[in-house]
Design a protein around this motif. Structure first.
Motif, short mmCIF file in Angstrom:
data_model
loop_
_atom_site.label_atom_id
_atom_site.label_comp_id
_atom_site.label_asym_id
_atom_site.label_seq_id
_atom_site.Cartn_x
_atom_site.Cartn_y
_atom_site.Cartn_z
N ILE A 4 0.87 -1.17 0.00
CA ILE A 4 0.00 0.00 0.00
C ILE A 4 0.90 1.22 0.00
N ARG A 5 0.57 2.17 -0.85
CA ARG A 5 1.34 3.41 -0.87
C ARG A 5 0.36 4.57 -1.00
N GLU A 6 0.03 5.17 0.14
CA GLU A 6 -0.96 6.23 0.16
C GLU A 6 -0.39 7.57 0.58
N GLN A 7 0.90 7.67 0.78
CA GLN A 7 1.51 8.94 1.14
C GLN A 7 1.29 9.92 -0.01
N ARG A 8 0.90 11.14 0.35
CA ARG A 8 0.57 12.13 -0.67
C ARG A 8 1.79 12.94 -1.07
N TRP A 9 1.88 13.22 -2.36
CA TRP A 9 2.94 14.06 -2.87
C TRP A 9 2.46 14.68 -4.16
N GLY A 10 3.12 15.73 -4.57
CA GLY A 10 2.74 16.41 -5.81
C GLY A 10 2.15 17.78 -5.51
N THR A 11 1.59 18.39 -6.54
CA THR A 11 1.02 19.72 -6.39
C THR A 11 -0.45 19.62 -6.01
N PHE A 12 -0.94 20.66 -5.35
CA PHE A 12 -2.35 20.74 -5.03
C PHE A 12 -2.80 22.18 -5.15
N GLU A 13 -4.09 22.37 -5.39
CA GLU A 13 -4.66 23.70 -5.44
C GLU A 13 -6.14 23.60 -5.11
N ARG A 14 -6.60 24.52 -4.31
CA ARG A 14 -8.02 24.60 -3.97
C ARG A 14 -8.43 26.04 -4.15
N THR A 15 -9.45 26.28 -4.98
CA THR A 15 -9.96 27.61 -5.24
C THR A 15 -11.37 27.69 -4.68
N ILE A 16 -11.64 28.73 -3.90
CA ILE A 16 -12.91 28.86 -3.21
C ILE A 16 -13.49 30.24 -3.47
N ALA A 17 -14.77 30.30 -3.84
CA ALA A 17 -15.46 31.58 -3.99
C ALA A 17 -15.85 32.06 -2.59
N LEU A 18 -15.42 33.25 -2.23
CA LEU A 18 -15.75 33.81 -0.92
C LEU A 18 -17.18 34.34 -0.95
N PRO A 19 -17.89 34.25 0.18
CA PRO A 19 -19.29 34.64 0.19
C PRO A 19 -19.54 36.15 0.18
N THR A 20 -18.49 36.94 0.39
CA THR A 20 -18.66 38.39 0.47
C THR A 20 -17.33 39.08 0.21
N ASP A 21 -17.35 40.39 0.07
CA ASP A 21 -16.11 41.16 -0.11
C ASP A 21 -15.29 41.14 1.16
N VAL A 22 -13.97 41.01 1.01
CA VAL A 22 -13.06 40.99 2.15
C VAL A 22 -11.94 42.00 1.93
N ILE A 23 -11.23 42.31 3.01
CA ILE A 23 -10.05 43.19 2.94
C ILE A 23 -8.84 42.26 2.94
N SER A 24 -8.34 41.93 1.77
CA SER A 24 -7.26 40.94 1.67
C SER A 24 -5.95 41.42 2.29
#
Length: 147
Positions: A95-115
């Motif tokens: 079994i080889r389940e160790q994670r590697w590689g690139t990842f990205e998660r994009t999320i729409a924010l529910p309202t305007d924010v001060i980044s």
């Protein structure tokens, strides 16, 4: 002697409905596989209070310097890369389940924010991003004067 079972079409429809519910649950709530390795999109929780939007991402085994956070308009993106650990050639993995590689998660924010005033903390494999809401979207309390 054979047993007769009464056919009830409504029962079959509920089974189909349950199957569709499971399909949609799996498609939208289970992390997706992506990247060049065995990495999944990180699981995320997002909630808001009167003054801020808070996003928590599960990133076990990742270091803070391997993560990049960007806010563009009303979109938050969390991305990074985990280098593949040295593979032992003399081992035969079962079994080889160790994670590697690139990842990205994009999320729409529910309202305007001060980044510019956003804060990010990393503790025990959980990334917490706190984004203050823009003044114009914060709730305003209006006091009532009596005469």
């Amino acid at each position: 002697m054979s047993n007769l079972i009464r056919w009830e079409p409504a029962r079959e429809m509920m089974t189909l409905r349950e199957a569709m519910d499971h399909l949609f649950d799996d498609a939208f709530t289970r992390p997706l596989r992506m990247g060049n390795g065995n990495w999944s999109v990180p699981a995320v929780d997002m909630y808001q209070t009167d003054n801020e939007v808070v996003v928590k991402a599960a990133l076990p085994g990742i270091k803070a310097d391997e993560v990049q956070i960007n806010v563009t308009g009303e979109v938050l993106s969390i991305k990074g890369e985990v280098k593949e650990k040295e593979e032992l050639k003399e081992k035969a993995y079962h079994i080889r389940e160790q994670r590697w590689g690139t990842f990205e998660r994009t999320i729409a924010l529910p309202t305007d924010v001060i980044s510019d005033k956003a804060k990010a903390e990393f503790e025990n494999g959980v990334l917490t991003i706190t984004l203050p809401k823009a003044e114009e979207v914060r709730p305003k309390t209006i006091s009532i004067k009596t005469k």
